[in-house]
Write a protein that holds these residues in place. Structure first.
Motif, PDB file in Angstrom:
ATOM      1  N   ALA A   1       2.316   1.736  -3.466  1.00  0.00           N
ATOM      2  CA  ALA A   1       1.294   2.110  -4.455  1.00  0.00           C
ATOM      3  C   ALA A   1       0.821   3.543  -4.278  1.00  0.00           C
ATOM      4  O   ALA A   1       0.349   4.160  -5.245  1.00  0.00           O
ATOM      5  N   ASN A   2       0.959   4.088  -3.061  1.00  0.00           N
ATOM      6  CA  ASN A   2       0.422   5.425  -2.773  1.00  0.00           C
ATOM      7  C   ASN A   2       1.500   6.450  -2.460  1.00  0.00           C
ATOM      8  O   ASN A   2       1.218   7.465  -1.831  1.00  0.00           O
ATOM      9  N   ASN A   3       2.718   6.182  -2.899  1.00  0.00           N
ATOM     10  CA  ASN A   3       3.823   7.122  -2.701  1.00  0.00           C
ATOM     11  C   ASN A   3       3.963   7.506  -1.230  1.00  0.00           C
ATOM     12  O   ASN A   3       4.148   8.678  -0.885  1.00  0.00           O
ATOM     13  N   ALA A   4       3.869   6.488  -0.363  1.00  0.00           N
ATOM     14  CA  ALA A   4       3.919   6.727   1.078  1.00  0.00           C
ATOM     15  C   ALA A   4       5.098   6.012   1.729  1.00  0.00           C
ATOM     16  O   ALA A   4       5.078   5.760   2.937  1.00  0.00           O
TER      17      ALA A   4
ATOM     18  N   TRP B   1       0.838  -1.203   0.000  1.00  0.00           N
ATOM     19  CA  TRP B   1       0.000   0.000   0.000  1.00  0.00           C
ATOM     20  C   TRP B   1       0.871   1.250   0.000  1.00  0.00           C
ATOM     21  O   TRP B   1       0.573   2.223  -0.710  1.00  0.00           O
TER      22      TRP B   1
ATOM     23  N   ASN C   1      -4.832   9.189   4.982  1.00  0.00           N
ATOM     24  CA  ASN C   1      -5.375   7.883   4.648  1.00  0.00           C
ATOM     25  C   ASN C   1      -4.617   6.806   5.421  1.00  0.00           C
ATOM     26  O   ASN C   1      -3.472   7.015   5.799  1.00  0.00           O
TER      27      ASN C   1
ATOM     28  N   ASN D   1      -4.246   2.266   6.039  1.00  0.00           N
ATOM     29  CA  ASN D   1      -4.611   0.886   5.738  1.00  0.00           C
ATOM     30  C   ASN D   1      -3.912   0.007   6.762  1.00  0.00           C
ATOM     31  O   ASN D   1      -2.762  -0.370   6.579  1.00  0.00           O
TER      32      ASN D   1
ATOM     33  N   THR E   1       0.960  14.487   2.733  1.00  0.00           N
ATOM     34  CA  THR E   1       1.129  13.270   1.944  1.00  0.00           C
ATOM     35  C   THR E   1      -0.149  12.441   1.980  1.00  0.00           C
ATOM     36  O   THR E   1      -1.064  12.704   2.768  1.00  0.00           O
ATOM     37  N   TYR E   2      -0.185  11.432   1.155  1.00  0.00           N
ATOM     38  CA  TYR E   2      -1.338  10.538   1.131  1.00  0.00           C
ATOM     39  C   TYR E   2      -1.508   9.848   2.479  1.00  0.00           C
ATOM     40  O   TYR E   2      -2.625   9.693   2.982  1.00  0.00           O
TER      41      TYR E   2
END
Length: 526
Positions: free
Chosen positions: A165-168, A162, A185, A187, A180-181
């Motif tokens: 995929a989310n540039n985190a 995750w 957010n 998960n 940032t994402y």
């Protein structure tokens, strides 16, 4: 069954809010989590929200005891004293369905050791994190680390896929203002999933139906609606009216009112947290004083005089209405290394303080700015206001600047304050945590909350040596030696140990956690 009979909608709640049900718990406190990035901010309310969504390898339950989370067993390797082995819980999935395994642990702990992480001090002795199988992780340390599990209770595990995929992958630079994402957010593997997030307004969580612990914990709360309410009167009104079911910070002036209301309880316990003032003792000159070319706070006599001017008993009685315990050291009694003699060492002596000021060359005093949060600690701004008047008695004129914690804390991280309030809890229950963050020289892996600019290379070496000292008697002697230096140097001005007062609907079954972290999977609803 409803947590509270009525739900009168007030100005503080969104008009779209639904009535509370047996499964819905409406939670409020003075301030919001600063971010959802699990490694960006080591701050109480931020960790409290994260604990609902994400999980560490081991955690503390509501009593403060260490219990299994994503690891089921752990211990030093029988083959190498520098290695801790963690056996991971199998069959666990993240909220998006991805499988949890050792790769996520390696990724997360490595992420938590990067420069922007606010948790790197907890892993300062770690030289390598490696997966030795899909359900086994080894943490290698620079010398045996006797308290490694204690350091992991708030180190949350992210899904590596995750994050990629989310540039985190990179930790959010919170102090630098980065968004940032991962900041909005999440998960996790935790008991609750994020439904929506409006920072400083409203966060909604729902139960994770696939949670591994569904049959091990009550899980009576199936929805959480979290609303930060900074204004104390508004927060209490929301509880009294039934608009919220649970507040963690009942103002001391409203304790009797809440406790005397039918259907509501106030539950109280000592907190693992000390409130204190920090002082810039290291810079040659200060930005926020009226003394040119010198730093009055660099003189230990001035620091001691300022501490002696603070009347902690008056703060306890008038500001806190008895809901605090005066402190003489910046460690709570829960913590290994706490010393009763040191903790009772703060004595109010205005005449003695004036004499020290004169001896230091500041008989006429000086002017300085005090930076204070107004939405983080119990009566934080009121404590600062009281200190302003007390310091005036020894000629120290204090200009108070109180602001929300989201603006206050970066002042410390960015070394933009000379005199400030801070509160410190100790999730490891060991003094090494205090020293790593608050006493060690600020650098790449230590001292991230040390805004005093104090540096002592010899002391730094002793602090670092604690991580690998397995002779507990010797280690405790080292801890006492470090505290002696901290006390003699008057690096900080201790104020008090906080007392927790949780207000809630009577039908909520819970004890008050000493770390002020409500873990709702433990809550029971009648």
């Amino acid at each position: 069954m409803r947590l509270q009979k009525t739900a009168i909608v007030g100005a503080l709640m969104l008009s779209t809010a639904l009535p509370a049900t047996a499964e819905t718990l409406r939670w409020a406190r003075a301030g919001d989590a600063l971010t959802l990035d699990p490694h960006a901010q080591n701050e109480g309310p931020t960790s409290a929200l994260a604990h609902q969504i994400m999980e560490p390898l081991v955690m503390r339950d509501m009593t403060g005891a260490i219990v299994p989370a994503l690891a089921t067993e752990w211990g030093p390797s029988p083959n190498d004293p520098n290695v801790w082995v963690f056996n991971l819980r199998e069959g666990v999935s993240f909220h998006d369905g991805a499988e949890f395994d050792s790769g996520d642990v390696v990724f997360s702990l490595n992420r938590a050791m990067t420069p922007d992480s606010d948790y790197k001090e907890l892993l300062a002795s770690v030289t390598e994190v490696r997966a030795t199988g899909p359900a086994t992780v080894e943490i290698v340390t620079n010398g045996p680390n006797p308290i490694m599990p204690n350091n992991l209770t708030n180190l949350f595990i992210m899904d590596e896929g995750w994050a990629n995929a989310n540039n985190a992958v990179k930790v959010q630079d919170y102090e630098g203002g980065e968004d940032t994402y991962a900041a909005k957010n999440a998960n996790g593997t935790g008991p609750y999933k994020l439904v929506s997030r409006e920072p400083d307004v409203r966060t909604v969580l729902t139960i994770n139906e696939q949670y591994w612990g569904s049959n091990e914990f009550p899980m009576d709360v199936t929805e959480i609606i979290y609303t930060p309410i900074q204004n104390a009167a508004t927060r209490v009104a929301a509880l009294l009216s039934g608009e919220v079911d649970f507040i963690q910070d009942v103002p001391v002036q409203d304790l009797e009112r809440v406790a005397g209301t039918d259907g509501l309880d106030v539950r109280t316990a000592p907190q693992n947290r000390v409130i204190f003032f920090g002082l810039n003792s290291g810079d040659a000159d200060l930005a926020n004083d009226n003394v040119d070319g010198a730093n009055p706070l660099s003189d230990v006599r001035v620091r001691k005089a300022m501490s002696m001017a603070i009347n902690r008993d008056a703060i306890q009685q008038v500001v806190m209405r008895g809901q605090s315990a005066p402190a003489g050291m910046i460690a709570p009694p829960f913590v290994n290394g706490w010393n009763e003699e040191m903790d009772s060492s703060s004595v109010t002596d205005v005449d003695g303080a004036r004499a020290l000021m004169e001896e230091a060359g500041y008989a006429d005093g000086f002017t300085i700015q005090l930076d204070c949060p107004n939405d983080r600690y119990i009566n934080d701004e009121a404590i600062c206001q009281a200190a302003v008047g007390m310091l005036a008695q020894i000629g120290v004129t204090v200009n108070l600047d109180a602001k929300p914690k989201a603006q206050h804390f970066p002042l410390l991280s960015n070394l933009e304050t000379d005199f400030y309030m801070l509160g410190w809890g100790v999730p490891t229950y060991d003094s090494e945590y205090v020293f790593n963050f608050l006493v060690h020289t600020k650098g790449e892996r230590y001292g991230s909350w040390n805004a005093t600019r104090y540096t002592n290379p010899d002391l730094d070496m002793t602090i670092q040596a604690l991580a690998s000292e397995t002779d507990l008697e010797k280690r405790n002697a080292m801890i006492n030696d470090i505290w002696t230096v901290v006390q003699d140097e008057a690096l900080y001005i201790p104020i008090h140990h906080q007392v927790l007062n949780w207000g809630m609907a009577s039908k909520i079954g819970t004890i008050v956690a000493p770390d002020d972290t409500a873990k709702f999977k433990y809550f029971e609803i009648e």
